[in-house]
Scaffold this active site. Structure first.
Site, PDB file in Angstrom:
ATOM      1  N   SER A  37      -7.166   4.060   9.855  1.00  0.00           N
ATOM      2  CA  SER A  37      -7.967   4.317   7.981  1.00  0.00           C
ATOM      3  C   SER A  37      -6.963   3.624   7.582  1.00  0.00           C
ATOM      4  O   SER A  37      -7.575   2.525   6.515  1.00  0.00           O
ATOM      5  CB  SER A  37      -7.868   6.111   7.656  1.00  0.00           C
ATOM      6  N   ASP A  67     -14.606   2.933   8.104  1.00  0.00           N
ATOM      7  CA  ASP A  67     -13.701   4.137   7.387  1.00  0.00           C
ATOM      8  C   ASP A  67     -14.241   4.754   6.123  1.00  0.00           C
ATOM      9  O   ASP A  67     -14.270   6.065   6.155  1.00  0.00           O
ATOM     10  CB  ASP A  67     -12.834   3.396   7.559  1.00  0.00           C
ATOM     11  N   LYS A  95      -8.352  -0.958   6.607  1.00  0.00           N
ATOM     12  CA  LYS A  95      -8.745  -1.404   5.149  1.00  0.00           C
ATOM     13  C   LYS A  95      -7.622  -2.918   5.326  1.00  0.00           C
ATOM     14  O   LYS A  95      -8.613  -3.374   4.148  1.00  0.00           O
ATOM     15  CB  LYS A  95      -8.750  -0.469   3.697  1.00  0.00           C
ATOM     16  N   ARG A  99     -14.185  13.069   7.644  1.00  0.00           N
ATOM     17  CA  ARG A  99     -12.389  13.737   7.564  1.00  0.00           C
ATOM     18  C   ARG A  99     -12.839  14.850   7.019  1.00  0.00           C
ATOM     19  O   ARG A  99     -11.886  15.676   6.880  1.00  0.00           O
ATOM     20  CB  ARG A  99     -11.864  12.337   7.991  1.00  0.00           C
ATOM     21  N   HIS A 150       0.602  -1.428  -0.036  1.00  0.00           N
ATOM     22  CA  HIS A 150      -0.083   0.059  -0.243  1.00  0.00           C
ATOM     23  C   HIS A 150       0.879   0.922   0.139  1.00  0.00           C
ATOM     24  O   HIS A 150       1.512   1.303   0.763  1.00  0.00           O
ATOM     25  CB  HIS A 150      -0.975   0.128   0.882  1.00  0.00           C
TER      26      HIS A 150
HETATM   27  N1  URA Z   1      -5.689   7.525   3.046  1.00  0.00           N
HETATM   28  C1  URA Z   1      -6.612   6.733   4.136  1.00  0.00           C
HETATM   29  O1  URA Z   1      -6.221   5.530   3.216  1.00  0.00           O
HETATM   30  N2  URA Z   1      -6.857   7.120   4.956  1.00  0.00           N
HETATM   31  C2  URA Z   1      -6.513   8.489   5.447  1.00  0.00           C
HETATM   32  O2  URA Z   1      -6.405   8.826   6.722  1.00  0.00           O
HETATM   33  C3  URA Z   1      -5.612   9.143   4.528  1.00  0.00           C
HETATM   34  C4  URA Z   1      -4.769   8.424   3.532  1.00  0.00           C
END
Ligand code: URA
Length: 433
Positions: free
Chosen positions: A183, A161, A187, A168, A82
């Protein structure tokens, strides 16, 4: 338990319990807690911060708010990767087929572009016919048959999320370390891999502008991953200038293909190899760094990585011919150089500005509903440290609309800082955690 008491406890600097965090996440996901109370809590977290224990509990509660993907039907150690997001960051396009060619099963869920940063799914759609709309069953079958599959994130993956991130985004509460870490990791944990390799970006094109903050985020995510029983490694890498030499969906695909042919730009190739080494070590394919690097270089040299990319594209409905002949990728009508306004050395490139210029050409979305123009973007001819003479091309612009091209070109030129003295060359890999 009352949401009001949870907000007040955090507002006053208290540490929330597991039960309080779970209460909030479960009820918020169900729509039982209104947005204004969730906003108040996010702002309290922003100012009072969260402890490591709270951050971990928040991550797990969000990960478990929807489906937890079961990848046990795929043999071998599944290693996910990621990136926290950047400009010209086409790493997954080259890295995924490369490590798959070395024997790592790649079962990856990817996203679309966010703000000025691009997304893997959009880029992959440059291959005519390619689709990432796979069922979980097809996804697992493809990984078992081809060694690699990439699908779009399903609505049921960490829905808490999804909801909280959108909130947010509009309440100025994105840039908090605990909230970003939870966050991203929620995932990744829900996506089911055994090991996770994170590419944490730092610099003007990244969410984390300072190296100190990027390292803190990297350490926090590694801690969360390991506490959840997943081998997690983070590489902190530079995003003070676009990665490689291209920005824009199809242009980036072309560069990823060139890299798998061994003809990629040095910085991009180095990042791909650095992350690839960590993935091969985490997946148990190699015992030490040198062996991992040799494996990766061999897969590039003997064409195995490129063949794997073609197989993967074909398995998901795309034209594999475009891997061998990139002329088949979408191409823009207007292709012209952007001349340097003066002579000197490129001292800085405002990376986020280059991302915005690509968006202005139509390469990214201003709103969620926007269609992307896959063919537009920039090929950078000059990067930080390069000498440039007045009138020489800083970049080649690819556009389909004259007015947009002119506007983007003006802004692009302003993103370059050209000075008299030769700057220190930028360091790409800042560290591995
Ligand atoms: N990418 C994400 O998935 N979440 C965040 O809070 C910031 C970047």
């Amino acid at each position: 338990m009352r949401m009001y008491d949870i907000i007040m406890k955090k507002r006053n600097g208290g540490e929330l319990s597991r039960e309080e965090i779970r209460f909030f996440i479960e009820r918020y996901t169900l729509g039982e807690i209104p947005e204004y109370q969730a906003s108040a809590l996010m702002m309290a977290v922003y100012f009072q911060k969260m402890t490591q224990r709270e951050t971990f509990e928040l991550t797990m509660a969000m990960a478990e708010s929807g489906d937890m993907l079961d990848l046990s039907g795929i043999a071998g150690v599944k290693v996910d990767k990621h990136s926290t997001g950047g400009v010209g960051d086409k790493t997954s396009l080259a890295l995924a087929p490369l490590v798959a060619a070395c024997g790592i099963p790649v079962a990856k869920m990817s996203g679309r572009g966010l703000g000025h940063t691009g997304g893997t799914i959009d880029k992959l759609e440059s291959f005519p016919g390619f689709t990432t709309s796979l069922t979980t069953k097809q996804f697992i079958e493809n990984v078992n048959r081809v060694g690699i599959a990439i699908m779009g994130q399903t609505a049921d993956l960490a829905p808490a999320d999804k909801k909280l991130y959108a909130l947010r985004d509009v309440t100025a509460t994105v840039d908090n370390l605990s909230l970003i870490a939870s966050s991203i990791m929620s995932k990744k944990l829900a996506a089911g891999a055994d090991a996770i390799v994170l590419d944490v970006k730092t610099g003007s094109g990244a969410f984390m502008k300072s190296e100190e903050d990027a390292f803190a985020l990297a350490r926090e995510m590694v801690r969360i991953g390991r506490s959840a029983g997943r081998n997690t490694i983070a590489v902190v890498s530079d995003m003070n200038q676009p990665l490689g030499r291209t920005v824009g969906n199809a242009l980036e695909v072309r560069e990823a293909v060139e890299t798998l042919r061994g003809e990629g730009p040095e910085d991009f190739q180095e990042l791909v190899l650095t992350l690839g080494v960590q993935m091969l070590l985490a997946g148990g394919i190699a015992k030490e760094e040198k062996e991992a690097r040799d494996n990766l270089e061999k897969a590039i040299a003997d064409g195995a990585a490129l063949r794997k990319m073609a197989e993967f594209i074909e398995a998901q409905g795309g034209d594999p011919g475009a891997v061998y002949d990139t002329e088949k990728l979408p191409a823009a009508k207007l292709v012209r150089p952007i001349p340097a306004p003066r002579s000197g050395y490129v001292k800085q490139i405002a990376c986020d500005e280059v991302g915005i210029c690509s968006m202005m050409l139509g390469g990214g979305r201003e709103t969620k509903e926007d269609e992307i123009d896959l063919s537009v973007g920039f090929e950078l001819r000059k990067k930080v440290g390069d000498r440039v003479e007045k009138g020489e091309p800083l970049a080649i612009l690819h556009a389909n609309d004259q007015a947009k091209a002119e506007e983007a070109e003006k802004r692009f030129v302003r993103a370059y800082l050209i000075g008299e003295e030769e700057p220190e060359p930028p360091i790409l890999i800042k560290g591995v955690i």
